[in-house]
Design an enzyme around this catalytic site. Sequence first.
Site, mmCIF file in Angstrom:
data_model
loop_
_atom_site.group_PDB
_atom_site.id
_atom_site.type_symbol
_atom_site.label_atom_id
_atom_site.label_comp_id
_atom_site.label_asym_id
_atom_site.label_seq_id
_atom_site.Cartn_x
_atom_site.Cartn_y
_atom_site.Cartn_z
ATOM 1 N N PRO A 1 0.800 -1.218 0.000
ATOM 2 C CA PRO A 1 0.000 0.000 0.000
ATOM 3 C C PRO A 1 0.840 1.278 0.000
ATOM 4 O O PRO A 1 0.319 2.360 -0.244
ATOM 5 C CB PRO A 1 -0.831 -0.119 1.274
ATOM 6 C CG PRO A 1 -0.024 -0.983 2.162
ATOM 7 C CD PRO A 1 0.703 -1.941 1.254
ATOM 8 N N THR B 1 0.630 -5.545 2.684
ATOM 9 C CA THR B 1 1.883 -5.777 3.392
ATOM 10 C C THR B 1 2.250 -4.568 4.244
ATOM 11 O O THR B 1 1.797 -3.450 3.999
ATOM 12 C CB THR B 1 3.019 -6.078 2.401
ATOM 13 O OG1 THR B 1 3.179 -4.970 1.521
ATOM 14 C CG2 THR B 1 2.716 -7.336 1.608
ATOM 15 N N ASP C 1 9.386 -2.199 -8.044
ATOM 16 C CA ASP C 1 10.481 -3.151 -8.239
ATOM 17 C C ASP C 1 10.869 -3.857 -6.944
ATOM 18 O O ASP C 1 11.111 -5.058 -6.936
ATOM 19 C CB ASP C 1 11.723 -2.440 -8.783
ATOM 20 C CG ASP C 1 11.529 -1.891 -10.173
ATOM 21 O OD1 ASP C 1 10.507 -2.213 -10.802
ATOM 22 O OD2 ASP C 1 12.401 -1.138 -10.638
ATOM 23 N N GLY C 2 10.932 -3.113 -5.863
ATOM 24 C CA GLY C 2 11.313 -3.702 -4.580
ATOM 25 C C GLY C 2 10.299 -4.720 -4.096
ATOM 26 O O GLY C 2 10.655 -5.791 -3.596
#
Length: 79
Positions: free
Chosen positions: A9, A39, A66-67
């Site tokens: 989020p 998360t 990406d992370g």
Amino acid sequence: MNRIFIINPKSGSGVSSQQLNSLRERFRCMLGSFDYVLTTSAQDVETQTRASLRAGADQIIVLGGDGTLNWAINGFFEK
């Protein structure tokens, strides 16, 4: 099909609850039923991915950057 969305989020400068509800409805119309998890940290993405796989998820869809995707991929592998 047991499908789960793992959602960060905080990605994209944060997802508002209104945006999240709209996304969930849009995906539900396109894909049918699914569960989702919001998360709380990078490590939580990995943990939730691993837990979803152990619970029998057939499909895991990751919403984030990406992370988030990197941490989800890590969840597919035991350390």
